[in-house]
Write a protein that holds these residues in place. Structure first.
Motif: not given
Ligand SMILES: Cc1cc2nc3c(=O)[nH]c(=O)nc-3n(C[C@H](O)[C@H](O)[C@H](O)COP(=O)(O)O)c2cc1C
Length: 170
Positions: A126-149
């Motif tokens: 799903k991540v690859k589809e949404v972001l147009g990431i090529p087939e041969e690329i792997r998505v290892l991790a993600m992080t949100p980033l922002g000021y903590p609430a």
């Protein structure tokens, strides 16, 4: 903040203010990733900084948590496995390389007053589809980033050193 202080006080943040992340801070954090070490200096990584709200919301089916897509930015850490270094016995190190860059970003973000949370439990296709990431690329991790609430104490529960540290031999 010195490095040990950053290591001691960083926590996973799962609630963020709406306030956007300043571009200079985002650039600094990505620079920290770029400068990270990798096996044989192969740097088999790519990073996608997602700030556009519409795109962030599209990531909800990939990781169904509102706090994740509502953070003002998301960093997606990708690998190009074919560019990674492998040991003679075939052990690949691209995951290690990208993880190091990711954690370097996490600590840099903390130094800048920004919260993060490692996220691995997502649907990679799903991540690859949404972001147009090529087939041969792997998505290892993600992080949100922002000021903590949310405020959290220093250091989540960890094993005692006696359980994990071995002197001279196992
Ligand atoms: C490789 C990795 C993957 C993780 N994946 C997720 C995740 O998918 N969702 C989440 O909410 N937290 C995730 N976490 C955060 C951990 O739950 C968290 O780091 C741990 O409970 C310790 O808490 P602390 O980060 O506040 O010290 C992940 C952490 C790591 C290192």
């Amino acid at each position: 903040m010195d490095v040990f202080e950053a290591v001691r006080t960083r926590r996973s943040i799962r609630k963020y203010q709406e306030k956007p992340v300043e571009t200079e801070k985002l650039v600094k954090i990505l620079e920290a990733a770029r400068l990270s070490p990798s096996a044989n200096n192969n740097q088999p990584w790519h990073f996608i900084a997602v700030t556009d709200e519409t795109v962030r919301k599209k990531l909800l089916p990939a990781y169904g948590r509102d706090w994740f897509v509502n953070a003002p930015a998301i960093i997606v850490a990708c690998a190009e496995p074919s560019k990674g270094w492998s040991r003679q016995d075939g052990e690949d190190y691209w995951k290690v390389d990208v993880a190091i860059a990711m954690q370097t970003m996490v600590l840099a973000a903390h130094e800048l007053g920004l919260g993060t949370c490692w996220v691995a439990a997502f649907k990679e296709d799903k991540v690859k589809e949404v972001l147009g990431i090529p087939e041969e690329i792997r998505v290892l991790a993600m992080t949100p980033l922002g000021y903590p609430a949310e405020q959290k104490g220093s250091v989540a529960e960890r094993k005692q050193k006696e359980e994990i540290v071995h002197l001279d031999r196992w």
